[in-house]
Enzyme design. Sequence first.
Site, PDB file in Angstrom:
ATOM      1  N   HIS A 120     -27.153   0.318  -3.827  1.00  0.00           N
ATOM      2  CA  HIS A 120     -28.439   0.135  -4.509  1.00  0.00           C
ATOM      3  C   HIS A 120     -28.666   1.353  -5.401  1.00  0.00           C
ATOM      4  O   HIS A 120     -28.764   2.486  -4.917  1.00  0.00           O
ATOM      5  CB  HIS A 120     -29.575   0.012  -3.491  1.00  0.00           C
ATOM      6  CG  HIS A 120     -30.926  -0.169  -4.123  1.00  0.00           C
ATOM      7  ND1 HIS A 120     -31.428  -1.401  -4.491  1.00  0.00           N
ATOM      8  CD2 HIS A 120     -31.883   0.734  -4.468  1.00  0.00           C
ATOM      9  CE1 HIS A 120     -32.629  -1.259  -5.022  1.00  0.00           C
ATOM     10  NE2 HIS A 120     -32.933   0.033  -5.031  1.00  0.00           N
ATOM     11  N   VAL A 121     -28.753   1.114  -6.704  1.00  0.00           N
ATOM     12  CA  VAL A 121     -28.921   2.194  -7.673  1.00  0.00           C
ATOM     13  C   VAL A 121     -30.388   2.332  -8.040  1.00  0.00           C
ATOM     14  O   VAL A 121     -31.074   1.332  -8.299  1.00  0.00           O
ATOM     15  CB  VAL A 121     -28.091   1.904  -8.949  1.00  0.00           C
ATOM     16  CG1 VAL A 121     -28.329   2.996  -9.989  1.00  0.00           C
ATOM     17  CG2 VAL A 121     -26.617   1.793  -8.614  1.00  0.00           C
ATOM     18  N   THR A 122     -30.867   3.573  -8.080  1.00  0.00           N
ATOM     19  CA  THR A 122     -32.236   3.810  -8.532  1.00  0.00           C
ATOM     20  C   THR A 122     -32.319   5.188  -9.174  1.00  0.00           C
ATOM     21  O   THR A 122     -31.398   6.006  -9.048  1.00  0.00           O
ATOM     22  CB  THR A 122     -33.234   3.699  -7.363  1.00  0.00           C
ATOM     23  OG1 THR A 122     -34.572   3.651  -7.895  1.00  0.00           O
ATOM     24  CG2 THR A 122     -33.127   4.881  -6.404  1.00  0.00           C
TER      25      THR A 122
ATOM     26  N   LEU B  45     -37.503  -1.239  -0.553  1.00  0.00           N
ATOM     27  CA  LEU B  45     -38.372  -2.415  -0.510  1.00  0.00           C
ATOM     28  C   LEU B  45     -38.079  -3.372  -1.657  1.00  0.00           C
ATOM     29  O   LEU B  45     -37.750  -2.954  -2.770  1.00  0.00           O
ATOM     30  CB  LEU B  45     -39.837  -1.998  -0.583  1.00  0.00           C
ATOM     31  CG  LEU B  45     -40.394  -1.127   0.553  1.00  0.00           C
ATOM     32  CD1 LEU B  45     -41.859  -0.808   0.277  1.00  0.00           C
ATOM     33  CD2 LEU B  45     -40.231  -1.818   1.893  1.00  0.00           C
TER      34      LEU B  45
ATOM     35  N   ARG C  36     -37.671 -12.931 -12.280  1.00  0.00           N
ATOM     36  CA  ARG C  36     -37.184 -12.891 -10.899  1.00  0.00           C
ATOM     37  C   ARG C  36     -38.322 -13.189  -9.918  1.00  0.00           C
ATOM     38  O   ARG C  36     -38.083 -13.683  -8.812  1.00  0.00           O
ATOM     39  CB  ARG C  36     -36.547 -11.535 -10.599  1.00  0.00           C
ATOM     40  CG  ARG C  36     -35.209 -11.351 -11.307  1.00  0.00           C
ATOM     41  CD  ARG C  36     -34.699  -9.925 -11.222  1.00  0.00           C
ATOM     42  NE  ARG C  36     -34.121  -9.601  -9.925  1.00  0.00           N
ATOM     43  CZ  ARG C  36     -32.838  -9.783  -9.592  1.00  0.00           C
ATOM     44  NH1 ARG C  36     -31.993 -10.318 -10.462  1.00  0.00           N
ATOM     45  NH2 ARG C  36     -32.386  -9.439  -8.407  1.00  0.00           N
TER      46      ARG C  36
ATOM     47  N   GLU D 173     -24.048 -10.225  -7.012  1.00  0.00           N
ATOM     48  CA  GLU D 173     -25.261  -9.570  -6.516  1.00  0.00           C
ATOM     49  C   GLU D 173     -25.465  -9.974  -5.053  1.00  0.00           C
ATOM     50  O   GLU D 173     -25.305 -11.137  -4.694  1.00  0.00           O
ATOM     51  CB  GLU D 173     -26.455 -10.016  -7.368  1.00  0.00           C
ATOM     52  CG  GLU D 173     -27.752  -9.322  -7.034  1.00  0.00           C
ATOM     53  CD  GLU D 173     -28.859  -9.666  -8.039  1.00  0.00           C
ATOM     54  OE1 GLU D 173     -29.843  -8.915  -8.093  1.00  0.00           O
ATOM     55  OE2 GLU D 173     -28.748 -10.688  -8.757  1.00  0.00           O
TER      56      GLU D 173
END
Length: 279
Positions: A74-76, A91, A112, A225
């Site tokens: 998970h990239v942020t 979340l 989405r 995904e």
Amino acid sequence: MADECKHGFDDGLCAICFPPPEPEAKPAPAPVARSARSTTTRSGRPPARVPGASRPTIAPDAPRLDLKAMRIYHVTHIDNLPPILDAGALLADAAGAVPVVDLAAPHAREYRRGAAIDGTDAVVADYVPFLLTTDAHVWNAVRTATPDPRLGEEAITRAPSDFVIFVSSLTSAQAGKAEVAGTIVVSESDAAVSGTAVATEWADVQRLLQRLHRDEAGAGLDGAELLVRECLPLDDVALIAVANEPVRDRVRAELASAGVRARVAVYPPWFQPTVESAE
């Protein structure tokens, strides 16, 4: 606890400090004539040449993907760490995620929120999105500052080194949840796109992952995904990967301030454009 190298990985697991041995030279095999079928996908189109897809074509008898050891990513942006640490979990959008730096394009996020997951009572925004490889198309778009309809302007104008990658595993994500359909979802491309193959039952999820792994050129996982319903607790995060030591120090300081214990590993290759995309 096992000894760690300077990048934060256990000894023997870092490809920088412990590079794999050079393969022994082997005589080149005699050329074999290919049929037309060997150069096309199931849809009848030639396999796409994508960033990071320097892998050889996977043969039908290739080893099966080891799902128990499979990592998810998970990239942020690093500025999104405080609300993640406050929540104690990654979340979903619909579960209250409040990114300071929103990587998603506004129209993509809204879409989405209304895109239903077939066979469930949920929409895509009810899930935390994960990549199945660090060569994923959307992450490579960030690393190369390439416009992508899924990404907002901030995603492609920020330096790749300003991002962090939460690394977990398929085993951790599905622990105790696999028997409930729709808690783990896999799609062969953007889950919000109509017509994409989506698996919601655990048996189907496993089959789709194996098929994506065996797709021609081995690139099936690059566009896929994986979605985890509602949240992924930080206890299920194996490590947080960063681009360099200054970012590692900042992340460690924020973890300590929040009282969260997590391994932080420096691994520059995950934050650099692939050789092919840089050419």
